[in-house]
Design an enzyme around this catalytic site. Sequence first.
Site, PDB file in Angstrom:
ATOM      1  N   CYS A  90       0.788  -1.139   0.160  1.00 42.49           N
ATOM      2  CA  CYS A  90      -0.044   0.116  -0.191  1.00 42.49           C
ATOM      3  C   CYS A  90       0.998   0.855   0.027  1.00 42.49           C
ATOM      4  O   CYS A  90       0.309   2.384  -0.524  1.00 42.49           O
ATOM      5  CB  CYS A  90      -1.069   0.129   1.624  1.00 42.49           C
ATOM      6  SG  CYS A  90      -0.170   0.922   2.601  1.00 42.49           S
ATOM      7  N   VAL A 250       5.696  13.924  26.650  1.00 43.56           N
ATOM      8  CA  VAL A 250       5.527  15.398  27.024  1.00 43.56           C
ATOM      9  C   VAL A 250       4.347  15.190  26.147  1.00 43.56           C
ATOM     10  O   VAL A 250       3.543  15.341  25.870  1.00 43.56           O
ATOM     11  CB  VAL A 250       6.124  16.410  27.164  1.00 43.56           C
ATOM     12  CG1 VAL A 250       4.901  17.538  27.426  1.00 43.56           C
ATOM     13  CG2 VAL A 250       6.856  17.181  28.939  1.00 43.56           C
ATOM     14  N   GLU A 746     -14.829  -1.603   4.099  1.00 42.62           N
ATOM     15  CA  GLU A 746     -15.138  -2.034   3.325  1.00 42.62           C
ATOM     16  C   GLU A 746     -16.699  -1.037   3.320  1.00 42.62           C
ATOM     17  O   GLU A 746     -17.298  -1.223   2.649  1.00 42.62           O
ATOM     18  CB  GLU A 746     -15.821  -3.752   3.264  1.00 42.62           C
ATOM     19  CG  GLU A 746     -16.240  -4.351   2.634  1.00 42.62           C
ATOM     20  CD  GLU A 746     -16.721  -5.583   2.263  1.00 42.62           C
ATOM     21  OE1 GLU A 746     -15.295  -6.253   2.660  1.00 42.62           O
ATOM     22  OE2 GLU A 746     -17.348  -6.375   1.786  1.00 42.62           O
ATOM     23  N   ARG A 824     -20.016 -17.281   6.637  1.00 42.44           N
ATOM     24  CA  ARG A 824     -18.864 -17.715   6.331  1.00 42.44           C
ATOM     25  C   ARG A 824     -17.619 -18.853   6.768  1.00 42.44           C
ATOM     26  O   ARG A 824     -17.302 -19.594   7.733  1.00 42.44           O
ATOM     27  CB  ARG A 824     -17.689 -16.700   5.605  1.00 42.44           C
ATOM     28  CG  ARG A 824     -16.201 -17.232   5.505  1.00 42.44           C
ATOM     29  CD  ARG A 824     -15.798 -15.901   5.072  1.00 42.44           C
ATOM     30  NE  ARG A 824     -16.132 -15.854   3.850  1.00 42.44           N
ATOM     31  CZ  ARG A 824     -15.622 -16.721   2.450  1.00 42.44           C
ATOM     32  NH1 ARG A 824     -14.493 -17.155   2.282  1.00 42.44           N
ATOM     33  NH2 ARG A 824     -15.975 -16.648   1.194  1.00 42.44           N
ATOM     34  N   GLU A1196      -7.023 -13.720   0.982  1.00 43.04           N
ATOM     35  CA  GLU A1196      -7.103 -14.024   2.626  1.00 43.04           C
ATOM     36  C   GLU A1196      -6.631 -15.696   2.334  1.00 43.04           C
ATOM     37  O   GLU A1196      -6.497 -15.462   3.764  1.00 43.04           O
ATOM     38  CB  GLU A1196      -9.096 -14.052   2.370  1.00 43.04           C
ATOM     39  CG  GLU A1196      -9.050 -12.550   2.343  1.00 43.04           C
ATOM     40  CD  GLU A1196     -10.949 -12.514   2.417  1.00 43.04           C
ATOM     41  OE1 GLU A1196     -11.578 -12.421   3.381  1.00 43.04           O
ATOM     42  OE2 GLU A1196     -11.585 -13.406   1.405  1.00 43.04           O
TER      43      GLU A1196
HETATM   44  C1  LIG Z   1       6.547   5.091  20.138  1.00 46.51           C
HETATM   45  C2  LIG Z   1       6.867   5.282  22.013  1.00 46.51           C
HETATM   46  C3  LIG Z   1       7.554   4.042  22.603  1.00 46.51           C
HETATM   47  C4  LIG Z   1       7.671   4.054  24.667  1.00 46.51           C
HETATM   48  N1  LIG Z   1       8.317   3.442  24.676  1.00 46.51           N
HETATM   49  C5  LIG Z   1       8.271   3.414  25.817  1.00 46.51           C
HETATM   50  C6  LIG Z   1       8.763   2.318  26.463  1.00 46.51           C
HETATM   51  O1  LIG Z   1       8.633   0.708  26.500  1.00 46.51           O
HETATM   52  N2  LIG Z   1       9.214   1.774  27.929  1.00 46.51           N
HETATM   53  C7  LIG Z   1       8.937   3.202  28.545  1.00 46.51           C
HETATM   54  O2  LIG Z   1       9.245   2.844  29.770  1.00 46.51           O
HETATM   55  N3  LIG Z   1       8.849   4.401  28.053  1.00 46.51           N
HETATM   56  C8  LIG Z   1       8.970   4.216  26.292  1.00 46.51           C
HETATM   57  N4  LIG Z   1       8.442   5.804  25.874  1.00 46.51           N
HETATM   58  C9  LIG Z   1       8.338   5.999  27.074  1.00 46.51           C
HETATM   59  C10 LIG Z   1       9.676   7.505  26.500  1.00 46.51           C
HETATM   60  O3  LIG Z   1      10.469   7.089  25.739  1.00 46.51           O
HETATM   61  C11 LIG Z   1       9.760   7.879  27.389  1.00 46.51           C
HETATM   62  O4  LIG Z   1       8.927   8.967  28.143  1.00 46.51           O
HETATM   63  C12 LIG Z   1      11.500   8.976  27.120  1.00 46.51           C
HETATM   64  O5  LIG Z   1      12.509   8.064  28.145  1.00 46.51           O
HETATM   65  C13 LIG Z   1      11.386  10.262  27.465  1.00 46.51           C
HETATM   66  O6  LIG Z   1      12.438  10.834  27.383  1.00 46.51           O
HETATM   67  P1  LIG Z   1      11.743  11.876  25.886  1.00 46.51           P
HETATM   68  O7  LIG Z   1      12.946  13.507  26.438  1.00 46.51           O
HETATM   69  O8  LIG Z   1      11.621  11.995  25.043  1.00 46.51           O
HETATM   70  O9  LIG Z   1      10.890  12.558  27.279  1.00 46.51           O
HETATM   71  P2  LIG Z   1      10.250  14.252  27.416  1.00 46.51           P
HETATM   72  O10 LIG Z   1       8.742  14.415  27.215  1.00 46.51           O
HETATM   73  O11 LIG Z   1      11.465  15.131  26.876  1.00 46.51           O
HETATM   74  O12 LIG Z   1      10.437  14.225  29.207  1.00 46.51           O
HETATM   75  C14 LIG Z   1      10.083  13.343  29.963  1.00 46.51           C
HETATM   76  C15 LIG Z   1       9.885  14.025  31.383  1.00 46.51           C
HETATM   77  O13 LIG Z   1      11.158  13.880  31.954  1.00 46.51           O
HETATM   78  C16 LIG Z   1      11.545  15.177  32.238  1.00 46.51           C
HETATM   79  N5  LIG Z   1      12.377  16.181  32.281  1.00 46.51           N
HETATM   80  C17 LIG Z   1      13.118  15.734  30.495  1.00 46.51           C
HETATM   81  N6  LIG Z   1      14.515  16.149  31.271  1.00 46.51           N
HETATM   82  C18 LIG Z   1      14.434  16.710  33.110  1.00 46.51           C
HETATM   83  C19 LIG Z   1      15.788  16.716  33.898  1.00 46.51           C
HETATM   84  N7  LIG Z   1      16.414  17.841  33.014  1.00 46.51           N
HETATM   85  N8  LIG Z   1      15.284  17.364  34.658  1.00 46.51           N
HETATM   86  C20 LIG Z   1      14.310  17.051  35.048  1.00 46.51           C
HETATM   87  N9  LIG Z   1      13.332  16.716  34.247  1.00 46.51           N
HETATM   88  C21 LIG Z   1      13.617  16.690  32.993  1.00 46.51           C
HETATM   89  C22 LIG Z   1       9.903  16.088  31.615  1.00 46.51           C
HETATM   90  O14 LIG Z   1       9.787  17.193  32.399  1.00 46.51           O
HETATM   91  C23 LIG Z   1       9.377  14.970  31.281  1.00 46.51           C
HETATM   92  O15 LIG Z   1       8.116  15.123  32.985  1.00 46.51           O
HETATM   93  C24 LIG Z   1       7.785   5.450  24.484  1.00 46.51           C
HETATM   94  C25 LIG Z   1       7.412   6.779  24.391  1.00 46.51           C
HETATM   95  C26 LIG Z   1       7.159   6.326  22.891  1.00 46.51           C
HETATM   96  C27 LIG Z   1       7.114   7.866  22.150  1.00 46.51           C
HETATM   97  S1  FES Z   2       3.720  -1.457   1.892  1.00 44.81           S
HETATM   98 FE1  FES Z   2       4.193  -1.425   4.694  1.00 44.81          FE
HETATM   99  S2  FES Z   2       1.978  -0.421   5.382  1.00 44.81           S
HETATM  100 FE2  FES Z   2       1.485  -1.229   3.682  1.00 44.81          FE
END
Ligand SMILES: Cc1cc2nc3c(=O)[nH]c(=O)nc-3n(C[C@H](O)[C@H](O)[C@H](O)COP(=O)(O)OP(=O)(O)OC[C@H]3O[C@@H](n4cnc5c(N)ncnc54)[C@H](O)[C@@H]3O)c2cc1C
Ligand code: FES
Length: 1264
Positions: A90, A250, A746, A824, A1196
């Site tokens: 797709c 966040v 569908e 089905r 399918e």
């Molecule tokens: C697709 C996806 C999958 C994920 N999978 C997992 C997972 O499997 N397991 C898991 O545990 N997490 C998971 N997470 C969560 C994410 O990875 C964590 O929250 C990440 O470590 C946060 O880091 P950040 O810098 O992106 O977060 P931000 O959103 O930038 O900050 C996270 C928090 O930390 C605070 N902070 C940041 N820096 C400081 C500082 N210096 N002092 C004080 N506070 C601070 C912020 O205020 C906020 O509250 C996932 C997130 C996504 C989007």
């Molecule tokens: S080709 Fe990857 S989602 Fe359709």
Amino acid sequence: MTLLTYLRRKLGLTGTKLGCAEGGCGACTVMVSRYQTHTQQLLHYAVNACLAPLCSLHLVAVTTVEGIGSVARKLHPVQERIARAHGSQCGFCTPGIVMSMYALLRNNPTPKMADVEEAFQGNLCRCTGYRPILEGYKTFTVVRHKHSRCVSNVILYKPISNQHVSDCKLCVFEQEATPLFTATDFAPFDPTQEVIFPPELMSLTKGQRSGSLCFRGDRAVWLQPDSLDEFLRLKWEHPDARVVVGNTEVGIEVKFKNMVYPVILAPAFIPELNTVTHTEDGVVFGAACTLSHMGAVLKEMVKTLPPHQNEVFLAVLEQLLYFHPISDLNPVFMAAGCKLTLMDKDGSRVVQMDDSFFTGYRKTTLRPQEVLLSIEIPYSKKNQFVSAFKQSPRREDDISIVTAAMSVTITPGTDVVEDLGLSYGGMAATTVLAKKTASRLLGRRWGEGLLEEACSSLAEEMTLDPSAPGGMVTYRQTLTLSLFYKFYLMVLQKLRRASKLTLAVCVSVTCVLQAVPEGRSQDDAVGRPMMHLSALKQATGEAVYCDDVPLYENELYLALVTSSKAHANILSIDSSAAEQMPGVVCDSDSLMSRLVTFLFSVQVTCVGHIIGAVVADTQLHAQRAAKAVRIQYEELPAVVTIQEAIAAQSFYQPIRTIQKGDLEVGFKQADHILEGEMHIGGQEHFYLETNVTLAVPRGEDGEMEVFASTQSASKTQSLVAKALGVPANRVVVRVKRMGGGFGGKESRTTVLSTVVAVAANKLKRPVRCMLDRDEDMLITGGRHPFYGKYKVGFLNSGKVVALDVSYYSNTGNSMDLSLSVLERALFHMENSYSVANVRGRGYLCRTNLPSNTAFRGFGGPQGMMVTESWMNDVAQSLGKPSEEVRRLNLYVEGELTPYNQILDQFTLDRCWDECLSRSVYQERRAAVDLYNRQNRWTKRGLAIVPTKFGISFTAAGALAHIYTDGSVLLTHGGTEMGQGLHTKMVQVASRVLGIPCSKIHISETSTNTVPNTSPTAASASSDLNGAAVQNACETLMKRLEPYKTKNPKGTWEDWVSRINLSANGFYKTPDLGYDFDSNSGRAFNYFSYGVACSEVEIDCLTGAHRNLSTTIVMDVGHSLNPAIDIGQVEGAFMQGLGLFTLEELHYSPQGVLLTRGPGSYKIPAFGDIPTQLTVSLLPSTENIYPGIFSLQAVGEPPLFLAASVFYAIKDAISAARVESGISGPFRLDSPASAERIRNACSDRFTKLCPPAEPGTFRPWSVQV
Ligand SMILES: Cc1cc2nc3c(=O)[nH]c(=O)nc-3n(C[C@H](O)[C@H](O)[C@H](O)COP(=O)(O)OP(=O)(O)OC[C@H]3O[C@@H](n4cnc5c(N)ncnc54)[C@H](O)[C@@H]3O)c2cc1C
Ligand code: FES
Ligand code: FES
């Protein structure tokens, strides 16, 4: 604003796609590049644009898929190779995958296969089954076919040695035919030719004067301090300000939890927060260091430090491997005693990361003015052993169920515990230490006694409330013990200096298909592995999907208002707050003066029931206003589960029955009778492109043009016309392509398109709506959950002689297509087995869930899954090999099904024998048995499962125009959703017209060219539309015949004259019509057959499993396009693998869907492909097939073959149960999740954690 919104809406760069908005699918991947002044390095990252705030991109270069190449200009090798290797169906995931690969190559132009796999950990594809993507990109790697993870280069091989049976130590193949693509044709990759980092940005970065940045939006201020002092000052002034680094936490809160943070502090580029310092005690990472950077530094350190110092680092790396940051690293930090440096304007303090650090859910001891400066990870000491564990539904990129880290220090020269730290995530609102257990074990010897005491103590200490959020309570409790046991064994092994067992892992993929017969003209495209016609455009981002249609000048956006209650009367709707919100559009004759709200119902019957809609100038404004609409409900009793529906007799009519033979006689004849039951969970379609519609009023005579992502253009047209009160001839529905459908588009797409069209009509302006992933999952329903109950009579030989089976499907709040789905299931109740006396009954449970609908397989997989359950039970109760019992019961040519259809053109027996031999089944069985005798806590299982899938559908049309320059514009009734239908139709037209495919073009599917079409569904679209295309083209050829005769040596262009060069075609499947009352008439046009054999390995302690090998043999007749057909087989198989082993929809007892995005709902990822995968298309020389050019439907039928993985898992569990002295049939519901596998492997640990008495608590989620 996110980078994605900016790219798509402001710059019109629509190559980057929106799949989830939560960083979970990778469709929005772009590359960001930054020049780091203090290291003088150019850094490139693959970034999810859906989470990257635009404000964070100061001095950053962003490269999108459009930036690296285009069909018109020049393709980048990364774009070309995925397309030519058939890795784009797709295409909605393709730009994201392209950019992940591109970013990898920018950092590492000679990657290994492992690097490629790691780079794709954040990318999902729902169509391809991943193999062709890896095949295509393997051509960039340095290690191609050795004992690392590898994918076979080319297809069309067969194994010549049985060495593959065990761990695939050798990859030896014998070539059978030609490959699907030729890597040597690819344009070479020259890393020196890449786009350079913009010199202006480089000089701006280098010459940047210190200075903080401030961006002001309508609701928030973004402050980007450039120094630590400034950061601390700002935090002091704004203690409530939210610190943002990666925004992955966040960003989710703002998008999905409606959080508003008026002040945001972005310290990501402050040098002190990015430094890494080596100290006497360990290594200190600045708080803004990325996890990738942390991983890279630790990897380097591990290479040089003495091994005993690395234990903690290795544990961190272990957790990072599968990327689990918050909850998953905290246990390691805690168990290892990491130190945190906290700082405010007045100074700093160092705190130990122990259980006093976390004060509640998402709360810590940090004071409001304080920030985290750094974390120190210590070296481990001599005699200290540290390990980290994580158990999650999916291995890659998944939130853990339970995570743990354990550290023990042993008194030198002894095996006595000196110090012990056991920390767990997922067992409470915060990371917790098992302190009582740890202190009880101090001074004890590391041996059996300690283990017993640890387990009983952990069972007491690590308890969970039966209603705990997240559910899986018994499983999580058992895991705390099982993970300790793993740690115990590991330490024991190290104390005894035993060598660690390692397994060679080698992904090999083999496909076998028919070669094009010798002598066929090169111009005849039929049977050739032609690339999907849009693949190149998809890989460059130039392919236009519905939401990529450029914005109309006066266009509006619509957001839905939906019910939060499963069953309730609506008492009032208060839209006053929404009306005041910016951007909301007035409608003078609306009841609510400024708000466009359409009240559809005074009673809601499911959570997600559409109540109304709000229209505004932008998506953001519309969605904010929709959330501000307040609704008062009077709640009514709700029926949520199948069991509740059975208890309340809440059924839709009719109740269907198919009966043949005499049950009473059959059961009397039987030597044994057994009864059983099984529940099969539902499934979310998870097409990468969610539902989307754009309705444009044409301004005259009530005309409306609707662009929709739908499999049913005609259905959309008729329902929109009905909703607008105009005849169908005023509505044109256009479908260019879909980013996946799988049945989900569908019928349920009309729910959205009618609402959008009504709004557009009311406001006389174009209106658009693309559902967010969470809305799509909430509103549109999915595959029906089924409950099957059976009684089966069989002889001592294993021959089944009587079957009484009842199916109950969870239909939801409307019938939709549920009756046909149930029928089905009944038509497939015997799968491929001959049963003389049979009765099947089907009940449609009326519940307060969103209406379930069509999904690839359409009830067939659920029907056959129950069949395989009783077949397995029969074999187990007799103690006979299951493949023997299955073979004994297989149909033979000429037999009648329970609905009296004769089985002719029967090839199932050939598929079975071919699969047995290709999988080297008997040797494999012996190897599995041997493995199971030698291993207590991991077990292997093997299963071979057949499928017989009925194909029938109604009619199709086509329209072909030849223009005087010889070019052909072809249209047909089918829609393109990635399955390659347009490509196949061009191949058909090319053969009939006798011209190359390059002269033929398909632009779109539209209701004003081919009217009254069937939905593109039920695997029959190539058959039906192909026949209609053939019909239209033959008409044209007849008209051209005189000109050909007159000028036989002329060219196509010479013959094309000024006659009627436009013809339509039509096809209707003949002689169909089954009647349930008389059990007569033809239910299907024909059957598709296939067989698969799978081998798995389960971890009995955690419930995790690995798919070791799968061999598929599928009869697709004479393939129109083997590359596309293999893609369909693999894609369907992987979707089935998700259905039967991974994907779980969780509903609360109140009927609220709890899993609404890729974060909580796991579809298979790259890492879930079986380590060895062989796909063969049954060689066929005879023209016995009824489809066009003798093809067989393929969309399918292969999905159910993934049941072989489920039954292989069940086989492995049986082996584990035997160790605990349990034998005989047992119930295993689908999916075979880690939780179910662990709980079924009953042993001494599970006995220590008995489940709470049902009815004594309210569970977090229920089986619907
Ligand atoms: C697709 C996806 C999958 C994920 N999978 C997992 C997972 O499997 N397991 C898991 O545990 N997490 C998971 N997470 C969560 C994410 O990875 C964590 O929250 C990440 O470590 C946060 O880091 P950040 O810098 O992106 O977060 P931000 O959103 O930038 O900050 C996270 C928090 O930390 C605070 N902070 C940041 N820096 C400081 C500082 N210096 N002092 C004080 N506070 C601070 C912020 O205020 C906020 O509250 C996932 C997130 C996504 C989007
Ligand atoms: S080709 Fe990857 S989602 Fe359709
Ligand atoms: S990861 Fe960004 S849209 Fe899915």
